[in-house]
Structures are given as structure tokens and as C-alpha cells.
Enzyme design. Sequence first.
Site, PDB file in Angstrom:
ATOM      1  N   GLY A  96       0.552  -5.022   0.963  1.00  0.00           N
ATOM      2  CA  GLY A  96      -0.675  -5.077   0.167  1.00  0.00           C
ATOM      3  C   GLY A  96      -0.490  -5.792  -1.167  1.00  0.00           C
ATOM      4  N   ALA A 101       0.869  -1.178   0.000  1.00  0.00           N
ATOM      5  CA  ALA A 101       0.000   0.000   0.000  1.00  0.00           C
ATOM      6  C   ALA A 101       0.904   1.225   0.000  1.00  0.00           C
ATOM      7  CB  ALA A 101      -0.886  -0.023   1.233  1.00  0.00           C
ATOM      8  N   GLU A 154      -0.837  -9.367  -0.371  1.00  0.00           N
ATOM      9  CA  GLU A 154      -2.265  -9.576  -0.089  1.00  0.00           C
ATOM     10  C   GLU A 154      -3.085  -9.619  -1.384  1.00  0.00           C
ATOM     11  OE1 GLU A 154      -2.170  -6.203   2.740  1.00  0.00           O
ATOM     12  OE2 GLU A 154      -3.079  -7.587   4.174  1.00  0.00           O
ATOM     13  N   GLU A 185       4.662  -5.123   7.251  1.00  0.00           N
ATOM     14  CA  GLU A 185       3.909  -4.042   7.910  1.00  0.00           C
ATOM     15  C   GLU A 185       4.358  -3.728   9.342  1.00  0.00           C
ATOM     16  OE1 GLU A 185       2.511  -6.383   6.007  1.00  0.00           O
ATOM     17  OE2 GLU A 185       0.912  -5.525   4.786  1.00  0.00           O
TER      18      GLU A 185
HETATM   19  C1  HXC Z   1       4.974   4.262  -1.574  1.00  0.00           C
HETATM   20  C2  HXC Z   1       6.824   3.274  -2.463  1.00  0.00           C
HETATM   21  C3  HXC Z   1       6.485   2.040  -1.878  1.00  0.00           C
HETATM   22  C4  HXC Z   1       5.290   1.975  -1.103  1.00  0.00           C
HETATM   23  C5  HXC Z   1       8.331   1.796  -2.964  1.00  0.00           C
HETATM   24  N1  HXC Z   1       7.961   3.063  -3.123  1.00  0.00           N
HETATM   25  N2  HXC Z   1       7.439   1.133  -2.201  1.00  0.00           N
HETATM   26  N3  HXC Z   1       6.070   4.370  -2.321  1.00  0.00           N
HETATM   27  N4  HXC Z   1       4.579   3.107  -0.980  1.00  0.00           N
HETATM   28  N5  HXC Z   1       4.854   0.856  -0.541  1.00  0.00           N
HETATM   29  C6  HXC Z   1       8.663   4.110  -3.873  1.00  0.00           C
HETATM   30  C7  HXC Z   1       9.929   4.569  -3.180  1.00  0.00           C
HETATM   31  O1  HXC Z   1       9.633   5.527  -2.184  1.00  0.00           O
HETATM   32  C8  HXC Z   1      10.707   5.144  -4.331  1.00  0.00           C
HETATM   33  O2  HXC Z   1      10.202   6.427  -4.637  1.00  0.00           O
HETATM   34  C9  HXC Z   1      10.345   4.231  -5.494  1.00  0.00           C
HETATM   35  O3  HXC Z   1       9.129   3.591  -5.120  1.00  0.00           O
HETATM   36  C10 HXC Z   1      11.388   3.146  -5.718  1.00  0.00           C
HETATM   37  O4  HXC Z   1      11.581   2.456  -4.505  1.00  0.00           O
HETATM   38  P1  HXC Z   1      13.046   2.233  -3.868  1.00  0.00           P
HETATM   39  O5  HXC Z   1      12.846   2.010  -2.415  1.00  0.00           O
HETATM   40  O6  HXC Z   1      13.976   3.330  -4.272  1.00  0.00           O
HETATM   41  O7  HXC Z   1      13.478   0.883  -4.598  1.00  0.00           O
HETATM   42  P2  HXC Z   1      14.479  -0.235  -4.068  1.00  0.00           P
HETATM   43  O8  HXC Z   1      15.677   0.403  -3.410  1.00  0.00           O
HETATM   44  O9  HXC Z   1      14.689  -1.155  -5.200  1.00  0.00           O
HETATM   45  O10 HXC Z   1      13.704  -1.001  -2.914  1.00  0.00           O
HETATM   46  C11 HXC Z   1      12.555  -1.785  -3.242  1.00  0.00           C
HETATM   47  C12 HXC Z   1      11.752  -2.143  -1.945  1.00  0.00           C
HETATM   48  C13 HXC Z   1      11.465  -0.841  -1.175  1.00  0.00           C
HETATM   49  C14 HXC Z   1      12.582  -3.109  -1.093  1.00  0.00           C
HETATM   50  C15 HXC Z   1      10.490  -2.834  -2.402  1.00  0.00           C
HETATM   51  O11 HXC Z   1      10.913   0.128  -2.064  1.00  0.00           O
HETATM   52  C16 HXC Z   1      10.516  -1.039  -0.030  1.00  0.00           C
HETATM   53  O12 HXC Z   1      10.916  -1.555   1.008  1.00  0.00           O
HETATM   54  N6  HXC Z   1       9.257  -0.584  -0.201  1.00  0.00           N
HETATM   55  C17 HXC Z   1       8.268  -0.622   0.828  1.00  0.00           C
HETATM   56  C18 HXC Z   1       7.789  -2.028   1.030  1.00  0.00           C
HETATM   57  C19 HXC Z   1       6.746  -2.111   2.150  1.00  0.00           C
HETATM   58  O13 HXC Z   1       7.063  -1.803   3.318  1.00  0.00           O
HETATM   59  N7  HXC Z   1       5.523  -2.486   1.827  1.00  0.00           N
HETATM   60  C20 HXC Z   1       4.431  -2.589   2.763  1.00  0.00           C
HETATM   61  C21 HXC Z   1       3.688  -1.300   2.819  1.00  0.00           C
HETATM   62  S1  HXC Z   1       2.412  -1.358   4.050  1.00  0.00           S
HETATM   63  P3  HXC Z   1      11.197   7.676  -4.917  1.00  0.00           P
HETATM   64  O14 HXC Z   1      10.231   8.810  -5.103  1.00  0.00           O
HETATM   65  O15 HXC Z   1      12.093   7.792  -3.745  1.00  0.00           O
HETATM   66  O16 HXC Z   1      11.907   7.279  -6.168  1.00  0.00           O
HETATM   67  C22 HXC Z   1       1.156  -2.184   3.322  1.00  0.00           C
HETATM   68  C23 HXC Z   1      -0.098  -2.285   4.145  1.00  0.00           C
HETATM   69  C24 HXC Z   1      -1.224  -2.951   3.418  1.00  0.00           C
HETATM   70  O17 HXC Z   1       1.237  -2.673   2.240  1.00  0.00           O
HETATM   71  C25 HXC Z   1      -2.538  -2.772   4.137  1.00  0.00           C
HETATM   72  C26 HXC Z   1      -3.068  -1.392   4.127  1.00  0.00           C
HETATM   73  C27 HXC Z   1      -4.440  -1.255   4.757  1.00  0.00           C
END
Ligand code: HXC
Length: 259
Positions: free
Chosen positions: A110, A65, A113, A133
Site C-alpha cells: 500500500g 497496509a 500504491e 502482497e
Molecule cells: C503492520 C508492520 C508492517 C505492516 C512493518 N510493521 N510493516 N505492521 N503492517 N505492513 C511493523 C512490524 O511488525 C514491527 O512491529 C515494526 O513495524 C518494525 O518492523 P520490522 O519488521 O521489525 O522492521 P525491519 O526488520 O526493518 O523490516 C522492515 C520491512 C518489514 C522489510 C519493511 O517490516 C516488512 O516486510 N513489512 C511488511 C511489508 C509488507 O509486506 N507490506 C505489504 C503489506 S500488504 P513490532 O511491533 O514487531 O516492533 C499491503 C496491501 C495493500 O500493503 C492493499 C490493501 C487493500
Amino acid sequence: MAFENFVVVVEERIALVTINRPQALNALSRAVLEELDEALDQIESSSGVDAVILTGEGKAFVAGADIAEMRGMSAEEGRAFGVLGSRVFRRIERFRIPVIAAVNGFALGGGCELAMACDIRIASDKAKFGQPEVGLGIIPGFSGTQRLPRIVGASKAKELIFTGDMIKADEALAIGLVSKVVPPEELLPACRALAAKIGKNASGAVAYAKAAVNRGLETDIETGMELEQNLFGLCFASADQKEGMGAFIEKRPASFVGK
Ligand code: HXC
């Protein structure tokens, strides 16, 4: 209909739905979820689709998400966001036609999911899965706490959710989270071949089978058996049952009409 965050292409009765927000690793914002719902509306209203393949553009399936959007949410807004995603994912789970997740890269939070709401998951060997998360101070909110244990068992699900660990495609295969792992260039061909194979069968029977499996998993076995028996009976009201059995007896290929 043109979408901002999706590309939908229907070819040979298969709808390929590509989440197209690679600059944010296809993160699920409210707008993305609402568009996914609209893409499902579009597919549902066209009668010429036997299966959906859902994939992501770039190096992610969906990296979760949208954290930037969630950051400032109140408790009420957080709940509403979880309800929105869960409703759209539930729609995929209950969609009449099969939905195959072609997991091309990161399927985190997400994203994992979303893949779990699909009927069948095939992964590229570059895919990575996880529920990170708790490292963000939240829990899975698009029904991951419910689907992951049903798919991989409670112990593995809790390990993944409590640690937030990311696992590679081969481990996802070993725990039953995906049904096949292929090289990246074979991902879409493998999904298309699977969708085409399903599409050759009686679509009503496939839909009943999907409902029987899914609803059966959500209830006790007696109720599930009763549902199966009722749906089995209903098959005999279809032209495709007559055609399928007639073709077998007459030693010819079946020609199903989807009714
Ligand atoms: C918003 C995101 C994002 C996310 C990546 N980006 N994941 N933006 N939400 N979930 C954005 C980054 O900020 C970045 O933007 C661009 O995408 C590229 O990501 P990088 O991090 O630079 O890439 P990389 O170094 O290759 O790392 C990949 C990654 C990392 C390991 C997947 O991006 C990451 O850890 N993302 C978050 C994963 C996560 O925690 N997901 C769970 C979210 S909570 P910029 O602008 O800097 O280029 C969730 C809850 C669900 O899902 C339920 C909700 C009700």
C-alpha cells in the site's frame, strides 16, 4: 486540526504531510487512511497551498497496509478496506494541486500504491519499493495492479507483483517509477524546490494540466485531445493567462493571482 498519525505543516505555500506512525513503519490502518482523507480536507479548504509533499517519519515511507489489522478480515471487510484506500488515493490523484511523494524509505504494498497515486515521486537513495502482497496471500488492493503497469509497463509490473521483489531506488529510477533519486538529507529540500518551482506558475493552468494528463491516460487519445482542447480554451477565461502573456510581451516577470 491535530492528527494522531499525521503531522501537517504549511510553510511558504507548501503543505508538508508526514505520516507519523514510525513504530509500525507507517503502516496504513483504516484510521490512518481516514486521517489522510481529513488532512486532504484541511488542505483543500485552505486557499494558500500550491503543492503538497507527502513523506513518512522514520525509516519507512509506508511499509504497506496494516497486516495486523487485515489478518482477521472477512472477504467483505477486505473489499471495504480496498475500497477505502483506493478512494483516498484516487482523491490524491484528482487533487487540484500537485502532490509530490518524498519517498524516504520503504514504500511497500500500500505504500508503493500511495506513492503511485501522487503526481511526482522523488526518492532518497535509501528508499525501497515493492508489491509483496502475493507473499501474504493477497494481491495489491489499493489500485496497484492498475497504476503500476500504467507507470512501468505490464511486463515489469507483473514481474514485480508476481515475485514480490523489493527494488532499490536506482532500479525504481531506471524503470520510471520515480523521477529522481537524491541523498536522504537532500530529499525534502529537493521536493520543496520542485514544489516552489511549480508554485511560481499559474496554479489554474497547473491544475488543468494535471487533469489533462491524468484523465488522458485513462481514455483513448481522441477523447484526451478533446479534453486538452477544452481545458486549453478555458485557460483564456483566466486572469492568469492575460497576466502571463502580458508579462511576456511587456518583458517583465508575471505576477499570477491564481484565477
Ligand atoms: C503492520 C508492520 C508492517 C505492516 C512493518 N510493521 N510493516 N505492521 N503492517 N505492513 C511493523 C512490524 O511488525 C514491527 O512491529 C515494526 O513495524 C518494525 O518492523 P520490522 O519488521 O521489525 O522492521 P525491519 O526488520 O526493518 O523490516 C522492515 C520491512 C518489514 C522489510 C519493511 O517490516 C516488512 O516486510 N513489512 C511488511 C511489508 C509488507 O509486506 N507490506 C505489504 C503489506 S500488504 P513490532 O511491533 O514487531 O516492533 C499491503 C496491501 C495493500 O500493503 C492493499 C490493501 C487493500
